[in-house]
Scaffold this motif. Structure first.
Motif, PDB file in Angstrom:
ATOM      1  N   ARG A  90      50.411  38.781  45.669  1.00 51.09           N
ATOM      2  CA  ARG A  90      50.443  37.320  45.775  1.00 51.09           C
ATOM      3  C   ARG A  90      49.261  36.720  45.018  1.00 51.09           C
ATOM      4  O   ARG A  90      48.145  37.237  45.074  1.00 51.09           O
ATOM      5  CB  ARG A  90      50.357  36.924  47.252  1.00 51.09           C
ATOM      6  N   PRO A  91      49.462  35.616  44.284  1.00 50.00           N
ATOM      7  CA  PRO A  91      48.346  34.987  43.582  1.00 50.00           C
ATOM      8  C   PRO A  91      47.221  34.616  44.537  1.00 50.00           C
ATOM      9  O   PRO A  91      47.461  34.164  45.657  1.00 50.00           O
ATOM     10  CB  PRO A  91      48.983  33.733  42.967  1.00 50.00           C
ATOM     11  N   VAL A  92      45.991  34.800  44.077  1.00 46.45           N
ATOM     12  CA  VAL A  92      44.824  34.485  44.886  1.00 46.45           C
ATOM     13  C   VAL A  92      44.388  33.046  44.669  1.00 46.45           C
ATOM     14  O   VAL A  92      44.187  32.288  45.624  1.00 46.45           O
ATOM     15  CB  VAL A  92      43.657  35.447  44.542  1.00 46.45           C
TER      16      VAL A  92
ATOM     17  N   LEU B 217      44.365  24.472  46.658  1.00 46.07           N
ATOM     18  CA  LEU B 217      43.355  25.383  46.143  1.00 46.07           C
ATOM     19  C   LEU B 217      42.141  25.414  47.063  1.00 46.07           C
ATOM     20  O   LEU B 217      41.588  26.488  47.356  1.00 46.07           O
ATOM     21  CB  LEU B 217      42.945  24.972  44.729  1.00 46.07           C
ATOM     22  N   TRP B 218      41.717  24.256  47.528  1.00 50.30           N
ATOM     23  CA  TRP B 218      40.585  24.164  48.465  1.00 50.30           C
ATOM     24  C   TRP B 218      40.864  24.988  49.724  1.00 50.30           C
ATOM     25  O   TRP B 218      40.024  25.766  50.174  1.00 50.30           O
ATOM     26  CB  TRP B 218      40.350  22.701  48.808  1.00 50.30           C
ATOM     27  N   ASN B 219      42.062  24.829  50.271  1.00 47.99           N
ATOM     28  CA  ASN B 219      42.407  25.535  51.510  1.00 47.99           C
ATOM     29  C   ASN B 219      42.577  27.034  51.303  1.00 47.99           C
ATOM     30  O   ASN B 219      42.400  27.817  52.251  1.00 47.99           O
ATOM     31  CB  ASN B 219      43.671  24.926  52.115  1.00 47.99           C
ATOM     32  N   ARG B 220      42.929  27.451  50.093  1.00 51.00           N
ATOM     33  CA  ARG B 220      43.028  28.882  49.800  1.00 51.00           C
ATOM     34  C   ARG B 220      41.683  29.575  50.011  1.00 51.00           C
ATOM     35  O   ARG B 220      41.613  30.739  50.391  1.00 51.00           O
ATOM     36  CB  ARG B 220      43.464  29.091  48.347  1.00 51.00           C
ATOM     37  N   ARG B 221      40.601  28.861  49.723  1.00 50.42           N
ATOM     38  CA  ARG B 221      39.257  29.439  49.781  1.00 50.42           C
ATOM     39  C   ARG B 221      38.439  28.957  50.974  1.00 50.42           C
ATOM     40  O   ARG B 221      37.375  29.506  51.247  1.00 50.42           O
ATOM     41  CB  ARG B 221      38.508  29.100  48.492  1.00 50.42           C
TER      42      ARG B 221
ATOM     43  N   ALA C 173      27.371  37.320  55.780  1.00 47.29           N
ATOM     44  CA  ALA C 173      27.754  37.082  54.391  1.00 47.29           C
ATOM     45  C   ALA C 173      29.213  37.456  54.204  1.00 47.29           C
ATOM     46  O   ALA C 173      29.704  38.412  54.808  1.00 47.29           O
ATOM     47  CB  ALA C 173      26.871  37.883  53.436  1.00 47.29           C
ATOM     48  N   GLY C 174      29.900  36.708  53.346  1.00 48.30           N
ATOM     49  CA  GLY C 174      31.303  36.973  53.077  1.00 48.30           C
ATOM     50  C   GLY C 174      31.572  37.005  51.589  1.00 48.30           C
ATOM     51  O   GLY C 174      30.736  37.455  50.802  1.00 48.30           O
ATOM     52  N   VAL C 175      32.732  36.514  51.188  1.00 50.00           N
ATOM     53  CA  VAL C 175      33.121  36.529  49.777  1.00 50.00           C
ATOM     54  C   VAL C 175      32.094  35.812  48.898  1.00 50.00           C
ATOM     55  O   VAL C 175      31.722  36.319  47.838  1.00 50.00           O
ATOM     56  CB  VAL C 175      34.532  35.925  49.603  1.00 50.00           C
ATOM     57  N   PRO C 176      31.557  34.649  49.314  1.00 50.17           N
ATOM     58  CA  PRO C 176      30.535  34.001  48.479  1.00 50.17           C
ATOM     59  C   PRO C 176      29.107  34.450  48.813  1.00 50.17           C
ATOM     60  O   PRO C 176      28.183  33.631  48.902  1.00 50.17           O
ATOM     61  CB  PRO C 176      30.742  32.511  48.783  1.00 50.17           C
ATOM     62  N   PHE C 177      28.902  35.746  48.984  1.00 52.03           N
ATOM     63  CA  PHE C 177      27.621  36.320  49.394  1.00 52.03           C
ATOM     64  C   PHE C 177      26.428  35.745  48.612  1.00 52.03           C
ATOM     65  O   PHE C 177      25.434  35.319  49.208  1.00 52.03           O
ATOM     66  CB  PHE C 177      27.719  37.838  49.256  1.00 52.03           C
ATOM     67  N   PRO C 178      26.463  35.701  47.261  1.00 50.25           N
ATOM     68  CA  PRO C 178      25.274  35.213  46.547  1.00 50.25           C
ATOM     69  C   PRO C 178      24.924  33.766  46.866  1.00 50.25           C
ATOM     70  O   PRO C 178      23.764  33.370  46.735  1.00 50.25           O
ATOM     71  CB  PRO C 178      25.664  35.362  45.068  1.00 50.25           C
ATOM     72  N   GLU C 179      25.917  32.983  47.281  1.00 52.79           N
ATOM     73  CA  GLU C 179      25.657  31.580  47.616  1.00 52.79           C
ATOM     74  C   GLU C 179      25.324  31.402  49.096  1.00 52.79           C
ATOM     75  O   GLU C 179      24.566  30.500  49.460  1.00 52.79           O
ATOM     76  CB  GLU C 179      26.875  30.735  47.243  1.00 52.79           C
ATOM     77  N   GLN C 180      25.892  32.243  49.937  1.00 49.86           N
ATOM     78  CA  GLN C 180      25.627  32.137  51.370  1.00 49.86           C
ATOM     79  C   GLN C 180      24.263  32.699  51.756  1.00 49.86           C
ATOM     80  O   GLN C 180      23.566  32.161  52.612  1.00 49.86           O
ATOM     81  CB  GLN C 180      26.712  32.881  52.163  1.00 49.86           C
ATOM     82  N   ARG C 181      23.896  33.816  51.152  1.00 50.50           N
ATOM     83  CA  ARG C 181      22.651  34.513  51.509  1.00 50.50           C
ATOM     84  C   ARG C 181      21.877  34.871  50.234  1.00 50.50           C
ATOM     85  O   ARG C 181      21.665  36.051  49.940  1.00 50.50           O
ATOM     86  CB  ARG C 181      22.971  35.783  52.304  1.00 50.50           C
ATOM     87  N   PRO C 182      21.465  33.875  49.447  1.00 51.25           N
ATOM     88  CA  PRO C 182      20.812  34.190  48.175  1.00 51.25           C
ATOM     89  C   PRO C 182      19.527  34.990  48.329  1.00 51.25           C
ATOM     90  O   PRO C 182      19.241  35.869  47.504  1.00 51.25           O
ATOM     91  CB  PRO C 182      20.545  32.815  47.550  1.00 51.25           C
ATOM     92  N   GLU C 183      18.749  34.711  49.378  1.00 44.29           N
ATOM     93  CA  GLU C 183      17.501  35.452  49.567  1.00 44.29           C
ATOM     94  C   GLU C 183      17.771  36.934  49.828  1.00 44.29           C
ATOM     95  O   GLU C 183      17.105  37.813  49.264  1.00 44.29           O
ATOM     96  CB  GLU C 183      16.687  34.855  50.725  1.00 44.29           C
ATOM     97  N   GLU C 184      18.763  37.217  50.681  1.00 41.31           N
ATOM     98  CA  GLU C 184      19.098  38.607  50.986  1.00 41.31           C
ATOM     99  C   GLU C 184      19.715  39.291  49.772  1.00 41.31           C
ATOM    100  O   GLU C 184      19.432  40.471  49.499  1.00 41.31           O
ATOM    101  CB  GLU C 184      20.051  38.665  52.178  1.00 41.31           C
ATOM    102  N   PHE C 185      20.547  38.583  49.044  1.00 36.83           N
ATOM    103  CA  PHE C 185      21.158  39.150  47.839  1.00 36.83           C
ATOM    104  C   PHE C 185      20.067  39.524  46.842  1.00 36.83           C
ATOM    105  O   PHE C 185      20.044  40.643  46.312  1.00 36.83           O
ATOM    106  CB  PHE C 185      22.121  38.139  47.213  1.00 36.83           C
ATOM    107  N   ALA C 186      19.143  38.593  46.602  1.00 36.60           N
ATOM    108  CA  ALA C 186      18.064  38.851  45.646  1.00 36.60           C
ATOM    109  C   ALA C 186      17.168  39.995  46.123  1.00 36.60           C
ATOM    110  O   ALA C 186      16.719  40.824  45.319  1.00 36.60           O
ATOM    111  CB  ALA C 186      17.242  37.587  45.428  1.00 36.60           C
ATOM    112  N   ARG C 187      16.913  40.064  47.419  1.00 42.66           N
ATOM    113  CA  ARG C 187      16.063  41.136  47.947  1.00 42.66           C
ATOM    114  C   ARG C 187      16.683  42.507  47.688  1.00 42.66           C
ATOM    115  O   ARG C 187      15.993  43.448  47.262  1.00 42.66           O
ATOM    116  CB  ARG C 187      15.844  40.946  49.447  1.00 42.66           C
ATOM    117  N   LEU C 188      17.973  42.633  47.936  1.00 36.81           N
ATOM    118  CA  LEU C 188      18.638  43.916  47.733  1.00 36.81           C
ATOM    119  C   LEU C 188      18.670  44.302  46.254  1.00 36.81           C
ATOM    120  O   LEU C 188      18.515  45.481  45.902  1.00 36.81           O
ATOM    121  CB  LEU C 188      20.047  43.872  48.305  1.00 36.81           C
ATOM    122  N   VAL C 189      18.855  43.320  45.383  1.00 43.15           N
ATOM    123  CA  VAL C 189      18.820  43.609  43.950  1.00 43.15           C
ATOM    124  C   VAL C 189      17.422  44.044  43.538  1.00 43.15           C
ATOM    125  O   VAL C 189      17.254  45.026  42.798  1.00 43.15           O
ATOM    126  CB  VAL C 189      19.270  42.380  43.130  1.00 43.15           C
ATOM    127  N   ARG C 190      16.406  43.335  44.021  1.00 45.87           N
ATOM    128  CA  ARG C 190      15.027  43.707  43.683  1.00 45.87           C
ATOM    129  C   ARG C 190      14.708  45.124  44.145  1.00 45.87           C
ATOM    130  O   ARG C 190      14.036  45.891  43.451  1.00 45.87           O
ATOM    131  CB  ARG C 190      14.038  42.718  44.300  1.00 45.87           C
TER     132      ARG C 190
END
Length: 266
Positions: free
Chosen positions: A136-138, A153-157, A238-255
């Protein structure tokens, strides 16, 4: 400070945004997003590294060739950008679709990729490839004269975002509408990717991360960790938009992934 730039490629102009100086860290976004997915992550990584977020070929402000999209084509664009920027070595990060592209780039470029961080990256098996075109299309919706497709489209996400995160969802809408006619092509491309043939070719030390609330991606977490003998981290809240929901945690794990590779390199 974030600065925007263009670089030439075989497809036309590639758009990227960067922040900071030092060892480069290249970030690849999910479909059908743009560099804006990392808007809040870039300055955090830029405090210690040259953080670069590009618009994948076909998305954002990058060139949009008429050819059928494929993971290999997306990776061609990444390869063109790093060559144009003169990045002999770099650290590579990919989220969702960006993670699948990162697998192909790391398989191609070998030791040029110093570390690989895969966030919520689908684990594509031959069985998934066989079902690729029937899913099914996402994100594709049929445009309607009354604009009702915008709400569709808004409700899909919408369920991926928590109350109060509407600004991030607005950024998703802007990215998706920019490529609405081909919004589904990237999803189809990753489902057709022969990942099982490429994973064994990766030499870079790998870290696999995933938001605990990312239901579409969690089933891929353990198989990806095993396939790459990677370090794994599941992040609550954190969910599908992880980098936007938890940017500090995302950046920490990358670092942490970057620092571990730099120490190993001596």
């Amino acid at each position: 400070m974030l600065t925007a730039h263009y670089a030439p490629s075989r497809f036309g102009q590639l758009h990227y945004v960067e922040c900071g100086e030092g060892e480069p860290v290249l970030l690849l976004h999910q479909t059908p997003r743009s560099w804006a997915e990392y808007r809040d992550v870039l300055p955090l990584l830029g405090a210690t590294h040259r953080a670069i977020a590009m618009d994948t070929v076909g998305y954002g402000a990058s060139a949009k060739p008429a050819d059928d999209q494929s993971v290999e084509m997306f990776a061609d664009g990444v390869e063109d950008l790093v060559d144009e920027l003169g990045l002999d070595t770099f650290h590579l990060v990919g989220h969702h679709t960006g993670g699948v592209i990162a697998v192909e780039v790391a398989a191609r470029l070998g030791s040029r990729v110093r570390s690989l961080t895969l966030s919520a990256t689908p684990f594509i098996t031959p069985e998934k490839r066989a079902r690729a075109v029937w899913k099914r299309p996402v994100d594709w919706v049929r445009p309607n004269p009354d604009g009702s497709h915008l709400l569709e489209l808004w409700n899909r996400r919408r369920h991926f975002y928590q109350p109060g995160q509407e600004a991030a969802l607005n950024r998703f809408m802007a990215d998706a509408l920019r490529v609405l006619g081909r919004a589904e092509d990237g999803h189809i491309a990753i489902r057709l990717f022969a990942m099982d043939e490429r994973l064994p070719r990766i030499a870079a030390p790998a870290t696999v991360i995933c938001g605990q609330d990312d239901d579409p991606s969690m089933p891929s977490f353990e198989p990806m960790v095993r396939a790459l003998s990677a370090k794994g981290h599941i992040v609550p809240g954190a969910g599908v938009p992880f980098p936007e929901q938890r940017p500090e945690e995302f950046a920490r794990l990358v670092r942490e992934a970057v620092a571990s590779a730099e120490v190993a390199d001596g």
